[in-house]
Each structure stands twice: as structure tokens, then as C-alpha cells.
Scaffold this motif. Structure first.
Motif, mmCIF file in Angstrom:
data_model
loop_
_atom_site.group_PDB
_atom_site.id
_atom_site.type_symbol
_atom_site.label_atom_id
_atom_site.label_comp_id
_atom_site.label_asym_id
_atom_site.label_seq_id
_atom_site.Cartn_x
_atom_site.Cartn_y
_atom_site.Cartn_z
ATOM 1 N N VAL A 1 75.332 -4.911 22.043
ATOM 2 C CA VAL A 1 74.853 -4.085 23.163
ATOM 3 C C VAL A 1 76.024 -3.534 23.972
ATOM 4 O O VAL A 1 76.051 -2.341 24.327
ATOM 5 C CB VAL A 1 73.902 -4.906 24.067
ATOM 6 N N HIS A 2 77.022 -4.380 24.229
ATOM 7 C CA HIS A 2 78.124 -3.914 25.075
ATOM 8 C C HIS A 2 79.036 -2.943 24.332
ATOM 9 O O HIS A 2 79.566 -2.003 24.948
ATOM 10 C CB HIS A 2 78.935 -5.098 25.601
ATOM 11 N N LEU A 3 79.229 -3.131 23.039
ATOM 12 C CA LEU A 3 80.015 -2.160 22.282
ATOM 13 C C LEU A 3 79.313 -0.796 22.264
ATOM 14 O O LEU A 3 79.974 0.253 22.302
ATOM 15 C CB LEU A 3 80.244 -2.657 20.854
ATOM 16 N N PHE A 4 77.984 -0.820 22.225
ATOM 17 C CA PHE A 4 77.229 0.437 22.291
ATOM 18 C C PHE A 4 77.417 1.103 23.658
ATOM 19 O O PHE A 4 77.598 2.316 23.761
ATOM 20 C CB PHE A 4 75.746 0.163 22.028
ATOM 21 N N ARG A 5 77.401 0.291 24.720
ATOM 22 C CA ARG A 5 77.614 0.815 26.073
ATOM 23 C C ARG A 5 79.014 1.416 26.214
ATOM 24 O O ARG A 5 79.197 2.458 26.853
ATOM 25 C CB ARG A 5 77.418 -0.278 27.115
ATOM 26 N N LEU A 6 79.996 0.763 25.608
ATOM 27 C CA LEU A 6 81.360 1.271 25.693
ATOM 28 C C LEU A 6 81.518 2.555 24.886
ATOM 29 O O LEU A 6 82.298 3.438 25.267
ATOM 30 C CB LEU A 6 82.342 0.213 25.194
#
Length: 242
Positions: A210-215
Motif C-alpha cells: 500500500v505504501h509503495l503504491f502511495r509513493l
């Protein structure tokens, strides 16, 4: 019924007023401790022995506090500027790539129990945030204040989120041991710290994805905000010239 003795609460009053008046925190706490010891009739020598014992038991915390002046000294002599200029010299580096790599490394290290390997004061502020800002400036030029704040916030979030979800995998982490003790105290048997750590892995992987997608979306957002900023600046210059 015996009269209630409120004198031991004198230390709390000293702490509140000392912090409110912005006195030296260490001095305020020491004075509050001395006042509390006096209020409960502890002799001065015993009080000093107690201070020394608590300091020795918490010396690890004191060693951690040494990081702050060291980081301040490095920043004074241009650590952030050097980090920005070094990243700016690498053309293929982007803000999202820097933050993504840090997130992966931080979560994996937290899963191994290496919580002090990095952190907000010793890594994010002096190194990670300037590197992310340098990469963005390398691609888009001078960054306005609101975009700088956005990138710095994402840099801080990378550290917090990676540690939060990675540390539960480490079976000797305090929260894992607390959960294990709580379950056993309430009659729930058959669950060991290893089981808790293993079940934390899917959550950590989900947080990573999820956080890699946000980044990845962050890069597009920076580009969009810079286009808006440049457009507004062009319109303002045109109005001033007309």
C-alpha cells in the motif's frame, strides 16, 4: 481519619510551572525530584543515591540523547546541503524511488529488531528528507514551500509506518511479549510470541504494498502541483506586466 498530606505533590507543581516558564527541562526535573524527596522526608544522601541509581538504570536513554547534539553539529556544517547536492548529481533518482528504498530497508531492519538503526532525528531529518527534496528539485527546479512540506511529511511517514508494521514481526519486541502475556493471563493457551510474529508478516507485506503504491502516486502529485504552481506564477507575472 488522618489528614491528607499534599506536600509530595509539590514536584508536579514545580514541573508544570518550570515547563510553562520554559526553564531548562533537566534542571526543572532535578529540582522537582529534590522537592518531592524533601516532602516525603528522604534524607539528602539517600536522595542522591536514588538519583544515581535511576540514572545508571536509564543510561541507555542518556546515550540516545547524545545523538541530538551530534546531528545538530553535522547539520551546522552542511550535512543536509551535501545530501541534496549528491542526490542532484544522480539524474535517474526520483523522490518516490528514494523513499521506497528507505521504506523497504527500514521495515526489514525493524523486523530484525534493529529499531535504532535509523529514525526521525538521526536519519529522516538530516539525510532522507534532504535527499528526497534534492531529487524533486533536480527534476522540477526550485520547489515552493507547500511541496517541500509534502515531501518532508512523506519522508517522516515512511519511517513511522515502516517501523510500526515491521517491529511486530520481531518476537522479542515489547508489544509482542505484552500480547503474549495478556493472552496467557486470560486463559488463551497455545499462542507463542513466534506465532504472533508470523501472523504480523502478512500485515507488514500489505503495508509495504500500500505504501509503495502511495509513493508511486506521490511522484505524479508533485508533478501536478508543480504545473499548477508554474501556471499560477505565469498568470501573476502576466497580470503584473499588463
Amino acid at each position: 481519619m488522618s489528614e491528607l498530606n499534599l506536600l509530595p505533590l509539590l514536584g508536579i507543581v514545580i514541573v508544570v510551572f518550570g515547563f510553562a516558564l520554559r526553564f531548562n527541562p533537566l534542571l526543572v526535573v532535578c529540582v522537582a525530584g529534590l522537592a518531592t524527596g524533601w516532602a516525603v522526608n528522604i534524607d539528602f544522601i539517600s536522595l542522591l543515591e536514588t538519583f544515581g541509581e535511576k540514572f545508571m538504570n536509564s543510561r541507555q536513554l542518556a546515550s540516545f540523547l547524545l545523538i541530538l547534539p551530534v546531528i545538530a553539529l553535522l547539520e551546522r556544517y552542511g550535512l543536509q546541503q551535501r545530501a541534496k547536492s549528491w542526490v542532484a548529481s544522480i539524474k535517474s533518482v526520483t523522490t518516490s524511488r528514494i523513499l521506497s528504498v528507505y521504506f523497504i530497508v527500514r521495515e526489514c531492519s525493524a523486523a530484525l529488531g534493529l529499531l535504532s538503526l535509523a529514525g526521525q532525528p538521526q536519519t529522516v531529518r538530516p539525510l532522507l528528507a534532504p535527499m528526497a527534496l534534492g531529487a524533486a528539485a533536480n527534476m522540477h527546479g526550485t520547489l515552493p514551500k507547500h511541496i517541500q512540506d509534502l515531501i518532508s511529511a512523506h519522508a517522516a511517514a515512511c519511517d513511522n509506518i515502516a517501523v510500526f508494521f515491521g517491529e511486530d514481526i520481531f518476537i522479542a519486541f515489547g508489544a509482542v511479549l505484552l500480547m503474549d502475556a495478556f493472552l496467557k493471563e486470560n486463559g488463551i493457551a497455545g499462542i507463542e510470541p513466534l506465532h504472533i510474529g508470523l501472523w504480523a508478516i502478512p500485515t507488514a507485506i500489505a503495508a509495504l504494498i500500500v505504501h509503495l503504491f502511495r509513493l508511486a502516486r506521490l511522484e505524479a502529485k508533485i508533478h501536478h502541483l508543480m504545473n499548477e504552481f508554474n501556471h499560477c506564477s505565469t498568470v501573476e507575472m502576466s497580470e503584473e506586466l499588463s
